[in-house]
Design a protein around this motif. Structure first.
Motif, PDB file in Angstrom:
ATOM      1  N   ILE A  37      44.117   9.056   4.940  1.00 45.08           N
ATOM      2  CA  ILE A  37      44.769   9.032   6.257  1.00 45.08           C
ATOM      3  C   ILE A  37      45.196   7.608   6.572  1.00 45.08           C
ATOM      4  O   ILE A  37      44.674   6.640   6.004  1.00 45.08           O
ATOM      5  CB  ILE A  37      43.814   9.555   7.355  1.00 45.08           C
ATOM      6  N   SER A  38      46.174   7.526   7.489  1.00 42.27           N
ATOM      7  CA  SER A  38      46.650   6.201   7.913  1.00 42.27           C
ATOM      8  C   SER A  38      46.222   5.864   9.328  1.00 42.27           C
ATOM      9  O   SER A  38      46.243   4.701   9.718  1.00 42.27           O
ATOM     10  CB  SER A  38      48.190   6.138   7.807  1.00 42.27           C
ATOM     11  N   THR A  39      45.821   6.864  10.096  1.00 40.92           N
ATOM     12  CA  THR A  39      45.462   6.630  11.498  1.00 40.92           C
ATOM     13  C   THR A  39      44.203   7.417  11.830  1.00 40.92           C
ATOM     14  O   THR A  39      44.038   8.570  11.391  1.00 40.92           O
ATOM     15  CB  THR A  39      46.591   7.070  12.438  1.00 40.92           C
ATOM     16  N   GLU A  40      43.314   6.790  12.567  1.00 38.96           N
ATOM     17  CA  GLU A  40      42.104   7.461  13.052  1.00 38.96           C
ATOM     18  C   GLU A  40      42.397   8.053  14.425  1.00 38.96           C
ATOM     19  O   GLU A  40      42.720   7.327  15.376  1.00 38.96           O
ATOM     20  CB  GLU A  40      40.945   6.469  13.136  1.00 38.96           C
ATOM     21  N   THR A  41      42.301   9.376  14.538  1.00 34.89           N
ATOM     22  CA  THR A  41      42.571  10.058  15.806  1.00 34.89           C
ATOM     23  C   THR A  41      41.322  10.103  16.671  1.00 34.89           C
ATOM     24  O   THR A  41      40.215   9.750  16.229  1.00 34.89           O
ATOM     25  CB  THR A  41      43.067  11.480  15.527  1.00 34.89           C
ATOM     26  N   ARG A  49      38.853   5.831   8.204  1.00 38.67           N
ATOM     27  CA  ARG A  49      39.929   5.597   7.241  1.00 38.67           C
ATOM     28  C   ARG A  49      39.442   4.793   6.045  1.00 38.67           C
ATOM     29  O   ARG A  49      39.705   5.143   4.890  1.00 38.67           O
ATOM     30  CB  ARG A  49      41.088   4.870   7.937  1.00 38.67           C
ATOM     31  N   SER A  80      53.125   9.060   2.689  1.00 38.80           N
ATOM     32  CA  SER A  80      51.778   9.224   2.121  1.00 38.80           C
ATOM     33  C   SER A  80      51.184   7.881   1.692  1.00 38.80           C
ATOM     34  O   SER A  80      51.888   7.032   1.133  1.00 38.80           O
ATOM     35  CB  SER A  80      51.837  10.179   0.925  1.00 38.80           C
TER      36      SER A  80
END
Length: 611
Positions: A37-41, A49, A80
């Motif tokens: 992943i590129s972003t932590e929600t 990440r 990606s």
């Protein structure tokens, strides 16, 4: 999975294992990792990440891992983060397989076929791979079976616009083709790795064998287990060899050991009772001789009834192990075995106990031998005199050695080695010389021998003589501390002089002439000598008939306990030859296993060969 992350985490490095078995399934391990992943929600734990990237990198770094780089056909590949990570860990692409999923959704969303074609041809991404595959994992129903998923996938690719336009080749379609490719690549990697390892092991073995030929030419290579068996055989042969030693050898060695350990006690008793009985009267008088004889009889009976049997058993026990240690080595003896053999002997010595009935049997024999008071023949008389002389000489050597240590270097040592005496040693020499003069003077007056203790008159006379020589401040304590060794030396020298006289008086003894009263020590040591002869014969029979077998059992018990103890083998079987032999044998075994494995892999490729 919920229990792993119940503390608020999002991902965990802990593996949840699931075994799937069935006909036709490939033999491999599949590790399903969380996607990059590129972003932590919101709701994710911090550092999620980075934790996912570290977890993926941990598995990608393994050179035996095949990387399945899975991408969504509906998502632009530029978005990606996985491709850069894969390229960093496998830049040549020799163990990476690219998998494009959800191709049915991409066709529905009208994704450009040209873009899909370039992606599956490896011309769109800066990512090298062994193969590029497209899969469709069912229609999305939660209860879909595996056969239903396979039918849906086959039906889609049969009617797919991508296939009709030549974007996909037959070999790139379906998960089954992808699984076969993974399996083929997996075993190819395995074979490459095994062959490389086999070559490395062969090179290592060659180097070790070359070292062995240079360091130990003509010697066979033994592992620790083989060396242990050789040590076992040698040790048991040694124990058996003890029983084969000649009877005369056993009796002579036991007689010598008993003489060394027991006769000093007999001599001490003789000197002590002689001093007591001769104090203040002529030692040749009938009353003094009778009193000395009575005291010696009582002492011998008490000694035989209490301490003597156990002392003899202890001496025999020590002599048994001295003979064991002194046995000659086998012709093919290997010095590497010596630490192990010594350790086994020491452990067996702790476990070995002499037969408890032995002391009772010895006590009866010794009582009978000590009861024989008369010396029957001239040969027996001479033997007793010789025994008395040996005991006196050994004890005199010990006393003079102790005196020499206390008084410092003698005249010859001072002259040749330029070593001097300390002031305390010089003072002790002067005291000792004056005490000897006191002894000689006292012995000459009226034929009286001095007792073992200094009298007040002797102390006064010695201090006066030392003061005349310029030695001041001599105390009674100094004289009394120096007296025992000086008196013991004097008494032992007098005993040796008596031996020379008594050797000629057997006729006087036989005829009961009064001059033989001074030779009462000879019949005493005749009795001691008879006891030593009887005891050595009895102990020899106990060793040959009983104790050698008990020792063999103790040695076997230790060997059995250590046979499977690798720590003991490594501790006592060591050295470059042992380690080299172990390494060579280990490498040969590994090579054999690897060659068998390579042969099996080749057989699976060539069915004729497998048949």
């Amino acid at each position: 999975m919920r229990s792993v992350v119940q503390s608020g985490g999002t991902v965990s490095a802990e593996t949840i294992s699931l075994s799937v078995q069935g006909p036709g399934l490939p033999r491999m391990v599949l590790v399903d990792l969380p996607g990059i992943i590129s972003t932590e929600t919101r709701g994710m734990a911090s550092q999620t990440r980075e934790a996912i990237r570290q977890l993926a990198s941990q598995h990608m770094r393994n050179p035996n891992s095949i990387i399945l780089c899975v991408a969504d056909a509906c998502v632009d590949p530029e978005r990606s983060n996985a491709f850069d990570l894969v390229a960093r860990h496998d830049p040549s692409g020799r163990r990476t397989i690219f998998v494009l999923t959800k191709l049915d959704l991409a066709e529905r969303d009208r994704i450009s076929p040209d873009r899909i074609g370039r992606l599956l041809a490896g011309r769109l991404l800066p990512l090298k791979a062994l193969g590029y595959f497209a899969v469709v994992t069912g229609s999305g129903g939660a209860d879909e079976s595996i056969p239903a998923i396979q039918r849906y996938e086959e039906q889609f690719f049969r009617n797919s616009q991508f296939f009709k336009e030549g974007v996909l080749s037959v070999s790139q379609m379906t998960a089954a083709n992808m699984a076969q490719a993974v399996s083929r690549r997996f075993w190819a990697l395995v074979q490459e790795s095994v062959e490389a390892q086999a070559d490395a092991f062969k090179a290592s073995r060659f180097n070790l064998e070359t070292e062995w030929k240079h360091m130990f030419p003509g010697r066979r290579q033994y592992s620790r287990a083989e060396l242990f068996e050789r040590a076992r055989s040698d040790l048991l042969d040694e124990v058996i060899a003890l029983s084969a030693l000649p009877a005369k050898h056993w009796e002579d060695s036991l007689r010598a050991g008993l003489e060394r350990s027991l006769t000093p006690q007999a001599l001490d008793a003789l000197l002590e009772f002689s001093a007591l009985c001769n104090n203040g009267e002529d030692p040749s008088s009938h009353s003094a001789a009778a009193e000395l004889q009575s005291r010696l009889d009582i002492w011998l009976r008490k000694w035989a009834d209490t301490e003597l049997p156990s002392q003899c058993v202890q001496t025999a026990w020590e002599e048994l192990y001295a003979q064991l240690d002194g046995l000659p080595c086998q012709p093919d003896h290997d010095r590497v075995l010596e630490p192990l053999q010594a350790a086994v002997r020491a452990e067996a010595r702790k476990a070995h106990r002499w037969d408890p009935k032995a002391e009772g049997a010895l006590r009866v024999l010794q009582m009978a031998a000590l009861d024989e008071r008369a010396v029957p023949t001239r040969a027996d008389w001479d033997g007793a005199v010789a025994l008395l002389r040996r005991v006196l000489q050994r004890r005199l050597a010990e006393v003079e050695s102790e005196l020499a240590k206390s008084c410092g270097p003698g005249a010859w040592e001072r002259w040749t080695r330029w070593r001097g005496r300390t002031e305390a040693q010089q003072r002790l020499v002067q005291l000792s010389n004056e005490l000897r003069n006191c002894l000689l003077t006292g012995a000459a007056v009226g034929g009286r021998r001095n007792p073992a203790e200094l009298s007040d008159e002797d102390l006064i006379a010695v201090r006066r003589n030392l003061l005349a020589q310029g030695v001041e401040g001599v105390t009674d304590e100094e004289l009394r501390s120096a007296w025992p060794l000086v008196y013991r030396q004097f008494a032992l020298r007098c005993g040796l002089d008596s031996c020379a006289q008594c050797a000629k008086l057997y006729y006087h003894y036989q005829q009961r002439i009064g001059t033989a009263a001074d030779c009462i020590a000879v019949p005493f040591f005749y009795r001691v000598g008879r006891m030593l002869d009887a005891t050595s014969s009895a102990l020899r029979q106990q060793i040959v008939n009983n104790e050698a077998h008990r020792l063999e059992k103790a040695v076997k018990s230790v060997l059995d306990a250590w046979a499977d103890d690798l720590a003991k083998l490594r501790e006592y079987l060591r050295g470059r030859s042992v380690q080299l032999a172990e390494d060579v044998q280990r490498l040969r075994l590994v090579e054999e296993k690897l060659d068998q494995f390579i042969e099996a892999l080749n057989a699976t490729k060539d069915p004729k060969r497998s048949r």
